[in-house]
Design a protein around this motif. Structure first.
Motif, PDB file in Angstrom:
ATOM      1  N   GLY A 157       0.979  -1.205   0.161  1.00  0.00           N
ATOM      2  CA  GLY A 157       0.131  -0.087   0.025  1.00  0.00           C
ATOM      3  C   GLY A 157       0.788   1.207   0.102  1.00  0.00           C
ATOM      4  N   VAL A 158       0.219   2.234   0.323  1.00  0.00           N
ATOM      5  CA  VAL A 158       0.990   3.677   0.582  1.00  0.00           C
ATOM      6  C   VAL A 158       0.632   4.300   1.874  1.00  0.00           C
ATOM      7  N   HIS A 159       1.679   4.443   2.895  1.00  0.00           N
ATOM      8  CA  HIS A 159       1.428   4.746   4.171  1.00  0.00           C
ATOM      9  C   HIS A 159       2.346   5.802   4.802  1.00  0.00           C
ATOM     10  N   ASP A 160       1.959   6.224   5.668  1.00  0.00           N
ATOM     11  CA  ASP A 160       2.886   7.111   6.592  1.00  0.00           C
ATOM     12  C   ASP A 160       2.597   6.978   8.140  1.00  0.00           C
ATOM     13  N   THR A 161       3.330   7.388   9.172  1.00  0.00           N
ATOM     14  CA  THR A 161       3.347   7.409  10.389  1.00  0.00           C
ATOM     15  C   THR A 161       3.295   8.636  10.854  1.00  0.00           C
ATOM     16  N   VAL A 162       2.243   9.204  11.645  1.00  0.00           N
ATOM     17  CA  VAL A 162       2.177  10.566  12.006  1.00  0.00           C
ATOM     18  C   VAL A 162       1.773  10.740  13.496  1.00  0.00           C
ATOM     19  N   ALA A 163       2.563  11.105  14.369  1.00  0.00           N
ATOM     20  CA  ALA A 163       1.974  11.257  16.180  1.00  0.00           C
ATOM     21  C   ALA A 163       0.779  12.418  16.099  1.00  0.00           C
ATOM     22  N   TYR A 164       0.011  11.784  16.936  1.00  0.00           N
ATOM     23  CA  TYR A 164      -1.070  12.694  17.288  1.00  0.00           C
ATOM     24  C   TYR A 164      -0.637  13.691  18.200  1.00  0.00           C
ATOM     25  N   HIS A 165      -0.375  14.889  17.627  1.00  0.00           N
ATOM     26  CA  HIS A 165       0.045  16.213  18.355  1.00  0.00           C
ATOM     27  C   HIS A 165      -0.328  17.371  17.751  1.00  0.00           C
ATOM     28  N   PRO A 166      -0.736  18.473  18.303  1.00  0.00           N
ATOM     29  CA  PRO A 166      -1.101  19.687  17.573  1.00  0.00           C
ATOM     30  C   PRO A 166      -0.220  20.256  16.525  1.00  0.00           C
ATOM     31  N   GLU A 167       1.080  19.883  16.777  1.00  0.00           N
ATOM     32  CA  GLU A 167       2.249  20.409  15.685  1.00  0.00           C
ATOM     33  C   GLU A 167       2.103  19.762  14.392  1.00  0.00           C
ATOM     34  N   ASN A 168       1.320  18.565  14.523  1.00  0.00           N
ATOM     35  CA  ASN A 168       0.990  17.803  13.025  1.00  0.00           C
ATOM     36  C   ASN A 168      -0.247  18.189  12.513  1.00  0.00           C
ATOM     37  N   SER A 207      -1.484  20.473  10.575  1.00  0.00           N
ATOM     38  CA  SER A 207      -1.555  20.809   9.221  1.00  0.00           C
ATOM     39  C   SER A 207      -1.673  19.486   8.253  1.00  0.00           C
ATOM     40  N   ILE A 208      -1.226  18.258   8.829  1.00  0.00           N
ATOM     41  CA  ILE A 208      -1.326  17.016   7.804  1.00  0.00           C
ATOM     42  C   ILE A 208      -2.194  16.122   8.577  1.00  0.00           C
ATOM     43  N   LEU A 209      -2.563  16.445   9.973  1.00  0.00           N
ATOM     44  CA  LEU A 209      -3.563  15.512  10.213  1.00  0.00           C
ATOM     45  C   LEU A 209      -4.583  16.421  11.183  1.00  0.00           C
ATOM     46  N   PRO A 210      -5.691  16.748  10.779  1.00  0.00           N
ATOM     47  CA  PRO A 210      -6.534  17.662  11.313  1.00  0.00           C
ATOM     48  C   PRO A 210      -6.854  17.210  12.724  1.00  0.00           C
ATOM     49  N   SER A 211      -7.064  15.871  12.911  1.00  0.00           N
ATOM     50  CA  SER A 211      -7.440  15.189  14.122  1.00  0.00           C
ATOM     51  C   SER A 211      -6.344  15.305  15.102  1.00  0.00           C
ATOM     52  N   GLY A 228      -4.149  13.426   4.278  1.00  0.00           N
ATOM     53  CA  GLY A 228      -5.479  14.285   4.315  1.00  0.00           C
ATOM     54  C   GLY A 228      -6.335  13.656   5.539  1.00  0.00           C
ATOM     55  N   GLY A 229      -7.034  14.370   6.453  1.00  0.00           N
ATOM     56  CA  GLY A 229      -7.974  13.986   7.227  1.00  0.00           C
ATOM     57  C   GLY A 229      -9.422  13.779   6.707  1.00  0.00           C
ATOM     58  N   GLY A 230     -10.384  12.788   7.206  1.00  0.00           N
ATOM     59  CA  GLY A 230     -11.463  12.712   6.746  1.00  0.00           C
ATOM     60  C   GLY A 230     -11.485  11.948   5.594  1.00  0.00           C
ATOM     61  N   HIS A 231     -12.401  12.539   4.621  1.00  0.00           N
ATOM     62  CA  HIS A 231     -12.412  12.215   2.998  1.00  0.00           C
ATOM     63  C   HIS A 231     -11.609  12.846   2.213  1.00  0.00           C
ATOM     64  N   HIS A 232     -10.972  12.390   1.232  1.00  0.00           N
ATOM     65  CA  HIS A 232     -10.413  13.256   0.132  1.00  0.00           C
ATOM     66  C   HIS A 232     -10.812  12.654  -1.216  1.00  0.00           C
ATOM     67  N   GLY A 233     -11.413  13.611  -2.090  1.00  0.00           N
ATOM     68  CA  GLY A 233     -11.704  13.114  -3.335  1.00  0.00           C
ATOM     69  C   GLY A 233     -12.740  11.814  -3.170  1.00  0.00           C
ATOM     70  N   GLY A 234     -13.555  11.664  -2.089  1.00  0.00           N
ATOM     71  CA  GLY A 234     -14.485  10.730  -2.057  1.00  0.00           C
ATOM     72  C   GLY A 234     -13.944   9.278  -1.212  1.00  0.00           C
ATOM     73  N   GLU A 258     -13.960  14.071  18.212  1.00  0.00           N
ATOM     74  CA  GLU A 258     -13.405  14.595  17.093  1.00  0.00           C
ATOM     75  C   GLU A 258     -12.633  13.416  16.024  1.00  0.00           C
ATOM     76  N   LEU A 259     -12.309  12.670  16.642  1.00  0.00           N
ATOM     77  CA  LEU A 259     -11.583  11.503  15.857  1.00  0.00           C
ATOM     78  C   LEU A 259     -12.584  10.498  15.075  1.00  0.00           C
ATOM     79  N   PRO A 260     -12.170  10.063  14.060  1.00  0.00           N
ATOM     80  CA  PRO A 260     -13.069   9.043  13.392  1.00  0.00           C
ATOM     81  C   PRO A 260     -13.424   7.868  14.198  1.00  0.00           C
ATOM     82  N   GLU A 261     -14.752   7.414  14.253  1.00  0.00           N
ATOM     83  CA  GLU A 261     -15.068   6.488  15.072  1.00  0.00           C
ATOM     84  C   GLU A 261     -14.481   5.187  15.038  1.00  0.00           C
ATOM     85  N   ALA A 262     -13.908   4.718  13.966  1.00  0.00           N
ATOM     86  CA  ALA A 262     -12.948   3.511  14.113  1.00  0.00           C
ATOM     87  C   ALA A 262     -11.605   3.764  14.571  1.00  0.00           C
TER      88      ALA A 262
END
Length: 158
Positions: free
Chosen positions: A30-41, A43-47, A95-101, A135-139
């Motif tokens: 697949g295509v993946h990254d790893t991003v910590a849950y922190h306010p400094e992130n 801009s790339i992770l709204p949650s 991107g958070g949530g939905h992107h292009g469906g 505010e986080l996605p249910e899953a």
């Protein structure tokens, strides 16, 4: 980090390392990254405004990986509990949530946890032990709640 059909996962979902231990995330598929849950992130992770790593520690955000075998390493110098997610959507964009469906991998529950050392499980000391934000996605919320239960069970048993 892997994908199969419509599911995306960090394998294992949670790891426990000693203080000073290094965790390597390696792309399996697949295509993946790893991003910590922190306010400094945020801009790339709204949650990411729901901080889920210890106060005073630096958040991370890896590159986007799309070639099998690519990896990202992080050495953990502070005891604590660190939650993270994958920000990628169906088209391989951040991107958070939905992107292009397409749903983000976070919204399908692709979250992970690193436990470093023998941290205090008090939610006032470990933001990751707090109930996940609505505010986080249910899953993602569901997985993080399970991590909290599993972390309490594992660390209280030794």
């Amino acid at each position: 980090m892997e994908s199969d059909d419509e599911t995306h996962h960090f394998v294992p979902h949670a790891v426990h390392v000693e203080l000073g231990g290094t965790v390597t995330w390696m792309l399996d598929s697949g295509v993946h990254d790893t991003v910590a849950y922190h306010p400094e992130n945020a801009s790339i992770l709204p949650s990411a405004s729901d901080q889920r790593i210890p106060d005073g520690t630096d958040p991370w955000a890896s590159e986007i990986y799309d070639t099998e075998g690519e990896s990202f390493e992080m050495t953990f110098e502070e005891e604590g509990i660190y939650d993270y997610t994958c920000t990628i959507t169906g088209h391989g964009h951040r991107g958070g949530g939905h992107h292009g469906g397409h749903q983000s991998h976070e919204s399908t529950g692709m979250v992970g946890r690193v436990i470093v050392g023998d941290p205090d499980l008090d939610p006032d000391e470990q933001p990751a032990m707090r109930p996940p934000s609505s505010e986080l996605p249910e899953a993602a919320r569901h997985e993080l709640e399970q991590f909290n239960d599993q972390t309490r069970d594992a660390l209280n048993d030794h």
